[in-house]
Write a protein that holds these residues in place. Structure first.
Motif, PDB file in Angstrom:
ATOM      1  N   LEU A  71     -71.906   2.920 -21.195  1.00  0.00           N
ATOM      2  CA  LEU A  71     -71.498   2.179 -20.009  1.00  0.00           C
ATOM      3  C   LEU A  71     -72.509   1.086 -19.686  1.00  0.00           C
ATOM      4  O   LEU A  71     -73.719   1.274 -19.800  1.00  0.00           O
ATOM      5  CB  LEU A  71     -71.398   3.151 -18.834  1.00  0.00           C
ATOM      6  CG  LEU A  71     -70.608   2.730 -17.597  1.00  0.00           C
ATOM      7  CD1 LEU A  71     -69.174   2.406 -17.956  1.00  0.00           C
ATOM      8  CD2 LEU A  71     -70.650   3.857 -16.561  1.00  0.00           C
ATOM      9  N   ARG A  72     -71.993  -0.089 -19.281  1.00  0.00           N
ATOM     10  CA  ARG A  72     -72.832  -1.238 -18.914  1.00  0.00           C
ATOM     11  C   ARG A  72     -72.515  -1.633 -17.472  1.00  0.00           C
ATOM     12  O   ARG A  72     -71.347  -1.664 -17.070  1.00  0.00           O
ATOM     13  CB  ARG A  72     -72.571  -2.415 -19.857  1.00  0.00           C
ATOM     14  CG  ARG A  72     -72.860  -2.122 -21.313  1.00  0.00           C
ATOM     15  CD  ARG A  72     -72.290  -3.210 -22.195  1.00  0.00           C
ATOM     16  NE  ARG A  72     -72.917  -4.490 -21.927  1.00  0.00           N
ATOM     17  CZ  ARG A  72     -73.952  -4.983 -22.632  1.00  0.00           C
ATOM     18  NH1 ARG A  72     -74.458  -4.277 -23.626  1.00  0.00           N
ATOM     19  NH2 ARG A  72     -74.458  -6.163 -22.354  1.00  0.00           N
ATOM     20  N   ILE A  73     -73.549  -1.952 -16.714  1.00  0.00           N
ATOM     21  CA  ILE A  73     -73.356  -2.187 -15.283  1.00  0.00           C
ATOM     22  C   ILE A  73     -72.543  -3.447 -15.011  1.00  0.00           C
ATOM     23  O   ILE A  73     -71.773  -3.511 -14.053  1.00  0.00           O
ATOM     24  CB  ILE A  73     -74.710  -2.238 -14.539  1.00  0.00           C
ATOM     25  CG1 ILE A  73     -74.468  -2.145 -13.027  1.00  0.00           C
ATOM     26  CG2 ILE A  73     -75.514  -3.485 -14.918  1.00  0.00           C
ATOM     27  CD1 ILE A  73     -75.712  -1.888 -12.213  1.00  0.00           C
ATOM     28  N   ASP A  74     -72.659  -4.473 -15.872  1.00  0.00           N
ATOM     29  CA  ASP A  74     -71.877  -5.689 -15.633  1.00  0.00           C
ATOM     30  C   ASP A  74     -70.393  -5.421 -15.828  1.00  0.00           C
ATOM     31  O   ASP A  74     -69.550  -5.883 -15.057  1.00  0.00           O
ATOM     32  CB  ASP A  74     -72.353  -6.829 -16.539  1.00  0.00           C
ATOM     33  CG  ASP A  74     -72.348  -6.471 -18.013  1.00  0.00           C
ATOM     34  OD1 ASP A  74     -72.509  -5.277 -18.339  1.00  0.00           O
ATOM     35  OD2 ASP A  74     -72.204  -7.372 -18.846  1.00  0.00           O
ATOM     36  N   GLU A  75     -70.049  -4.634 -16.856  1.00  0.00           N
ATOM     37  CA  GLU A  75     -68.642  -4.316 -17.114  1.00  0.00           C
ATOM     38  C   GLU A  75     -68.095  -3.356 -16.061  1.00  0.00           C
ATOM     39  O   GLU A  75     -66.933  -3.463 -15.644  1.00  0.00           O
ATOM     40  CB  GLU A  75     -68.500  -3.745 -18.522  1.00  0.00           C
ATOM     41  CG  GLU A  75     -68.871  -4.752 -19.597  1.00  0.00           C
ATOM     42  CD  GLU A  75     -68.913  -4.159 -20.987  1.00  0.00           C
ATOM     43  OE1 GLU A  75     -68.730  -2.925 -21.116  1.00  0.00           O
ATOM     44  OE2 GLU A  75     -69.149  -4.903 -21.962  1.00  0.00           O
TER      45      GLU A  75
END
Length: 361
Positions: A196-200
């Motif tokens: 998981l990526r915070i921007d996405e």
């Protein structure tokens, strides 16, 4: 970072030129080796990615940009989300994944509730929709969980609460069209790639939490166009990109660098995630050895998938890539002839990765 005109100025020039011509213009994807932009600069780009990136990550980013023409949320909209302090349910059986997801949600201003299987997710959503309770703003649903997987859990939630169920967003490491179609068929509204990526996560929650009435067909219609590319991307992953028997350490340190966006100054969350991974590895390796001893292909695939997810979350590429290959082979319902060698290589890579992570500062 480019000479003469950098990416931010280039993005502004593209948007200004399109505005003069009264046209929508192309979607813009930022590639950066440093921190992500904030404020007005952040609104220039539809998707942002850290370098170095893998082929599957780039594919997922491009696919997400093609899934919908909905404009990216502005910083003002994101601040409005933060003030709401809504609650998001996270369903995942991996303690490392849960810790990272909860830290990201906290940074974005959301409260979080966690469950470790699909059955618990069904019960939690039901309780949140009872009279007097507070419904979840969204559900982040891992598709591979024990007791009840994410597909069955999503179908059950929507069947029981057809008009008031929260938007369910799949958490998946797969880019195969057949797996994405299963998510859509189960009623999920979209996808978030692992790790998981915070921007996405910001972009996806900004879309579905504020626009709960938007139909899922917006996502579904675009999947036909990406079918062949998706299959090719996973075929590449399963191919021999490395020697599974060759002892080597491959770490994606940029993964831990990304955590700085939502960690404190002492990086306490990052260090806790590393410790959780180190503590979790022996149990995951034991599951691999048990499945191997029982010649159980399904259990071997599940064990490899679980360790792959935890490893990818801390950038341990040596482990996650080897697990991905073993998982793909075991999914064919046959224990690979060299499974013992592959498990031994995974264990060696895990030991090397643990040592490297514990030495990280």
């Amino acid at each position: 970072h480019m000479p003469e005109m950098d990416g931010r100025r280039g993005a502004r020039a593209v948007k200004a030129g399109c505005a003069r011509r009264v046209q929508a213009g192309p979607r813009l994807l930022m590639l950066t080796s440093g921190m992500l932009p904030t404020g007005e600069d952040a609104s220039l780009f539809d998707v942002r990615m850290f370098k170095p990136y893998r082929q599957t990550q780039l594919f997922d980013a491009i696919a997400r940009m093609l899934l919908t023409r909905t404009p990216a949320k502005t910083p003002a909209m994101q601040r409005e989300l933060q003030r709401k302090h809504q609650t998001v349910l996270v369903a995942d059986d991996n303690v490392v994944n849960l810790k990272v997801a909860m830290a990201m949600l906290g940074k974005l201003g959301f409260d979080g509730v966690t469950v470790v299987n699909g059955s618990e997710a069904v019960d939690a959503v039901g309780a949140s929709l009872a009279p007097g309770a507070t419904p979840f703003a969204a559900v982040l649903m891992d598709v591979n969980m024990p007791v009840m997987d994410g597909f069955e859990a999503s179908r059950t939630i929507i069947a029981r609460h057809p008009h008031i169920a929260p938007p369910i967003i799949a958490l998946t490491a797969s880019v195969l069209e057949e797996d994405r179609k299963r998510c859509l068929d189960a009623g999920m509204v979209g996808f978030l790639a692992k790790p998981l990526r915070i921007d996405e996560l910001t972009q996806t929650l900004g879309l579905w939490v504020t626009e709960r009435t938007q139909p899922a067909v917006t996502v579904q219609a675009s999947h036909v166009a990406i079918n062949n590319i998706a299959s090719h991307a996973d075929d590449t992953l399963a191919s021999s990109q490395f020697d599974a028997k060759k002892p080597e350490l491959r770490m994606d340190w940029s993964r831990l660098e990304q955590f700085k966006e939502f960690d404190d100054e002492t990086l306490s969350m990052t260090r806790e995630v590393v410790q959780l991974f180190v503590a979790d590895v022996p149990a995951r390796l034991a599951d691999l050895h048990s499945a191997l001893a029982a010649a159980d292909a399904a259990a071997l695939a599940r064990a490899a998938h679980a360790l792959k997810g935890a490893a990818s979350n801390v950038g341990a590429l040596s482990v996650s890539d080897r697990c991905a290959v073993l998982e793909q082979l075991a999914k064919e319902n046959t224990v690979p002839p060299d499974a013992a060698e592959q498990v031994a290589a995974i264990a060696a890579a895990a030991d090397a990765s643990k040592a490297a992570l514990l030495a990280w500062r």
